[in-house]
Design an enzyme around this catalytic site. Structure first.
Site, mmCIF file in Angstrom:
data_model
loop_
_atom_site.group_PDB
_atom_site.id
_atom_site.type_symbol
_atom_site.label_atom_id
_atom_site.label_comp_id
_atom_site.label_asym_id
_atom_site.label_seq_id
_atom_site.Cartn_x
_atom_site.Cartn_y
_atom_site.Cartn_z
ATOM 1 N NE ARG A 106 7.557 -3.462 5.529
ATOM 2 C CZ ARG A 106 8.721 -3.943 5.913
ATOM 3 N NH1 ARG A 106 8.879 -5.249 6.066
ATOM 4 N NH2 ARG A 106 9.758 -3.140 6.118
ATOM 5 C CG HIS A 107 2.872 1.913 4.273
ATOM 6 N ND1 HIS A 107 2.055 2.452 3.307
ATOM 7 C CD2 HIS A 107 2.211 2.046 5.440
ATOM 8 C CE1 HIS A 107 0.944 2.889 3.861
ATOM 9 N NE2 HIS A 107 1.005 2.651 5.153
ATOM 10 C CB VAL A 108 7.335 -2.759 1.527
ATOM 11 C CG1 VAL A 108 6.342 -3.743 0.913
ATOM 12 C CG2 VAL A 108 8.773 -3.174 1.230
ATOM 13 N NE ARG A 133 -0.861 -0.086 4.982
ATOM 14 C CZ ARG A 133 -0.428 -1.067 5.737
ATOM 15 N NH1 ARG A 133 -0.416 -2.291 5.259
ATOM 16 N NH2 ARG A 133 0.016 -0.836 6.962
ATOM 17 C CB THR A 181 9.320 2.101 1.665
ATOM 18 O OG1 THR A 181 10.247 3.200 1.507
ATOM 19 C CG2 THR A 181 8.095 2.594 2.435
#
Length: 442
Positions: A200-202, A142, A175
């Site tokens: 996950r923010h990645v 995301r 990230t």
């Protein structure tokens, strides 16, 4: 005078002839019966031969006998003859198939196998696992301030409803990963029981580079300027869930930075409002390569390529209901009923708490400078929007799209009125071929 002897003789002759005729008929019927039995027996034999041949062919094509015979063999081998319910009749054997199936599982645990005896598991291995939907491995990497918290709330409700594993990482500020961190994360993701959805923010992870099965990706983006403004004010003032959340999130931020005017930040080229900070969306799709964080054509083109090759769907937040509808069509085992949840009154109350507070719109001059700095972001956003609309058209989805935060005409006017670049980025010297070779070799 009547001749009684003559009449008696005639009567006797007549009865004798009648008896002979009746016997002849009887013998003729008996002579036909063997023929009828032989034809019936012949037909029975041919039918038996046909069934035997068909069964033999079926046996060879499937590599073994029918399942009922395997079940009977397993049952006899493990539990013995005492557990069977058998009724004997002349030339017939009736085996209660339902009872066989009922006792098979219990026999595996209750009965001991004989030494040297063949068992079902020895011959055929472990039972086949349950059939999983495709795809059964989904990653939602995301993008920050693109409706991700709204979608994660929906996913929590859907995971409970559809019984899939939802793993939502608590790491929000990392990230970009090293090679070892990438491998560790990929292995951890691959070990999640399927079906799963990991979020996950990645930045995009290339599983195939490390010879690991590549999951299916989904994501959502939004108008770049609107995303930047939402993030700018969210870091300072949080959302409607609580006024103190932003203090917990950014405890080291001083008041002069917290209350810095957005126009000053943009026009005076503060780090938060200039490259590479505003080059934010593209790296999520470009990947972990160092050049993915450099604003330019290389990162833009690689991000587009990944969208086409590795993402099942990339939607735009301005048309969120259509995004949810497409996810329901493309991933029904994850998103069935998502629109009903999204439109429910209880969810509306929860979703309204995620709005950023104290958001302001910059001046036209500041927007001109900001738009020029984010020109690659807008090119990528327009590409994703076109692909999203193309997917809607292919599926036959007819809907009224919401206008973007900044219309195309407005942005074109900004581009025409924008002066020469303030700081021209240096061209990257490494070409695409070198970058690809870097990705191939760990």
């Amino acid at each position: 005078m009547k001749n009684f002897n003559s009449s008696a003789l005639h009567s006797h002759s007549q009865s004798t002839n009648h008896i002979r005729e009746r016997n002849s008929r009887k013998y003729s019927l008996l002579s036909v019966l063997p023929l009828r039995f032989s034809l019936r027996g012949y037909g029975f034999c041919m039918a038996t031969l046909f069934l035997f041949c068909f069964g033999s062919l079926f046996y060879q094509l499937n590599g073994g006998p029918p399942k009922i015979l395997l079940d009977i063999r397993q049952y006899l081998g493990l539990c013995g003859k005492n557990h069977w319910s058998v009724k004997m009749a002349p030339s017939r054997l009736f085996i209660h198939k339902d009872r066989v199936a009922r006792h098979l599982v219990s026999c595996l645990h209750d009965c001991k196998t004989r030494k040297g005896g063949s068992t079902y598991l020895d011959d055929h291995g472990q039972p086949a696992p349950r059939v999983l939907p495709f795809p059964s491995q989904v990653i939602y990497n995301r993008v920050g301030k693109c409706g991700s918290r709204t979608v994660v709330i929906l996913l929590r409700l859907l995971a409970e409803k559809h019984q899939f594993n939802l793993v939502s990482s608590d790491i929000h500020n990392k990230t970009r990963l090293t090679k070892h961190e990438q491998v560790d994360l990929m292995k951890n993701i691959s070990s999640i029981p399927q079906p799963f959805l990991y979020t996950r923010h990645v930045h995009f992870l290339n599983f195939t580079r490390f010879k690991i099965e590549q999951p299916v990706y989904i994501n959502i983006i939004r108008d770049p300027i609107n995303r930047f403004l939402s993030n700018y004010f969210f870091r300072r003032f949080g959302d409607w869930r609580g006024e103190q959340n932003h203090l917990i999130r950014t405890p080291g931020m001083k008041d002069d930075e917290r209350y810095l005017d957005i126009n000053v930040c943009i026009l005076e080229n503060y780090p938060e409002c200039s490259n590479p900070r505003v080059f934010y969306i593209i790296p999520y799709f470009c990947g972990q390569h160092p050049q993915c964080r450099e604003p330019g054509v290389w990162a833009l083109e690689r991000a587009k390529q990944n969208v086409l090759e590795n993402y099942l769907l990339v939607g735009i937040l301005e048309e969120l209901e259509d995004v949810l509808l497409l996810l329901e069509r493309l991933l029904p085992h994850y998103f069935t009923g998502v629109l009903n949840i999204y439109k429910s009154p209880d969810y509306k109350k929860m979703g309204n708490m995620t709005g950023t507070v104290r958001k302001q719109t910059p001046t036209l001059e500041a927007l001109q400078v900001l738009y020029h700095r984010m020109r690659y972001e807008y090119e990528f956003y327009n590409f994703v929007r076109d692909q999203f609309h193309l997917t809607k058209k292919k599926i036959g989805l007819k809907s009224v799209s919401k206008p973007p935060a900044y219309s195309n005409d407005f942005l074109q006017q900004l581009a025409l009125r924008t002066p020469e670049p303030l700081d021209e980025d240096e061209e990257l010297e490494t070409d695409l071929e070198d970058a690809n070779s870097w990705l191939v070799h760990p």
